[in-house]
Design an enzyme around this catalytic site. Structure first.
Site, PDB file in Angstrom:
ATOM      1  N   SER A  94      64.684  92.923  36.817  1.00  0.00           N
ATOM      2  CA  SER A  94      63.578  93.134  35.878  1.00  0.00           C
ATOM      3  C   SER A  94      62.395  92.215  36.185  1.00  0.00           C
ATOM      4  CB  SER A  94      64.054  92.949  34.432  1.00  0.00           C
ATOM      5  OG  SER A  94      64.495  91.622  34.208  1.00  0.00           O
ATOM      6  N   ASN A  95      62.660  90.989  36.612  1.00  0.00           N
ATOM      7  CA  ASN A  95      61.549  90.109  36.992  1.00  0.00           C
ATOM      8  C   ASN A  95      60.865  90.585  38.265  1.00  0.00           C
ATOM      9  OD1 ASN A  95      61.085  87.904  35.128  1.00  0.00           O
ATOM     10  ND2 ASN A  95      63.162  87.232  35.584  1.00  0.00           N
ATOM     11  N   MET A 110      71.080  84.268  42.173  1.00  0.00           N
ATOM     12  CA  MET A 110      72.195  83.484  41.646  1.00  0.00           C
ATOM     13  C   MET A 110      72.976  82.779  42.759  1.00  0.00           C
ATOM     14  SD  MET A 110      71.516  83.945  38.573  1.00  0.00           S
ATOM     15  CE  MET A 110      72.888  83.064  37.833  1.00  0.00           C
ATOM     16  N   ASN A 169      60.957  79.479  41.455  1.00  0.00           N
ATOM     17  CA  ASN A 169      62.145  79.927  40.718  1.00  0.00           C
ATOM     18  C   ASN A 169      61.785  80.135  39.258  1.00  0.00           C
ATOM     19  OD1 ASN A 169      65.004  80.466  40.394  1.00  0.00           O
ATOM     20  ND2 ASN A 169      65.150  78.504  39.339  1.00  0.00           N
ATOM     21  N   HIS A 203      63.668  80.154  35.490  1.00  0.00           N
ATOM     22  CA  HIS A 203      64.910  79.655  34.884  1.00  0.00           C
ATOM     23  C   HIS A 203      64.848  79.827  33.364  1.00  0.00           C
ATOM     24  CE1 HIS A 203      68.536  77.236  34.538  1.00  0.00           C
ATOM     25  NE2 HIS A 203      67.943  76.569  33.553  1.00  0.00           N
TER      26      HIS A 203
END
Length: 212
Positions: free
Chosen positions: A30-31, A107, A124, A126
């Protein structure tokens, strides 16, 4: 019901030519899709040149097919070490001539092989307000700690997990009755909002763009 810092600039941060982005994903993607849409809408002066996933069943691959973005599988189980996988990532991203690399739900712990290949160019996202709740179970940690505020962080990657200069954060309340799933959904919505800005800010730090 969220607060972001820094706020988006009044005018888009532009690059000439547009940035070429490499994206790494392990899950639904989705990102990754949010980045592609930000590029295509003009919100982000960039294009996603290559998606790499580490699992052939990753949902991000299906999104890449629908979005017509080049994609590649580098199954981590086929490599003898993390370093070997990261060397393969570097080879692929260099072949695609990417300027910045975004870990959008990757991951796997990355090594110096990737970090040194893209210094200050590896981003990144998070799901916590770093430096709180580092690691793979950040949302569960926040719920177990009983915090009333959490959120997400986009940052540059350093060798120690979930460290590195912070680019953008978004904070949101933990609601009464929140589950890991419900809180995760709201955090992901904020990740989609801040990740394009984080890419622009990373490029600006490097002198790759100017205020439009």
């Amino acid at each position: 019901m969220a607060v972001q810092w820094p706020l988006p600039p009044e005018h888009p941060i532009v690059t000439k030519p547009p940035l070429r982005l490499g994206v790494m994903a392990s899950g639904s993607g989705s990102n990754f899709e949010a980045l592609v849409q930000a590029c295509r809408s003009g919100q982000l002066s960039a294009e996603v040149s290559l998606l790499i996933v580490n699992k052939p069943e990753a949902g991000a691959l299906r999104r890449a097919e629908v979005l017509d973005v080049p994609a590649q599988v580098l199954d981590h189980r086929n490599y003898p070490s993390r370093e070997a996988l990261d060397r393969a990532l570097v080879t692929s991203f260099r072949a695609a001539q990417v300027d910045l690399v975004v870990m959008a739900g990757w991951m796997r712990i990355v090594t110096q092989e990737l970090i040194e290949a893209y210094p200050e160019r590896l981003i990144n996202i998070h799901p916590s307000l770093l430096p709180s709740f580092r690691g793979a179970k950040a949302i569960r940690q926040a719920l177990e700690a009983g915090v009333t505020l959490t959120g997400c962080t986009a940052h540059l990657v350093e060798l120690e997990v979930d460290t590195g200069p912070i680019l953008v954060q978004a904070a949101l309340p933990v609601l009464d009755g929140d589950s890991e799933a419900s809180l995760s959904e709201r955090i992901h919505q904020q990740e989609h909002r801040i990740l394009p800005l984080a890419v622009s800010l990373a490029a600006q730090r490097l002198g790759l763009c100017a205020q439009g």
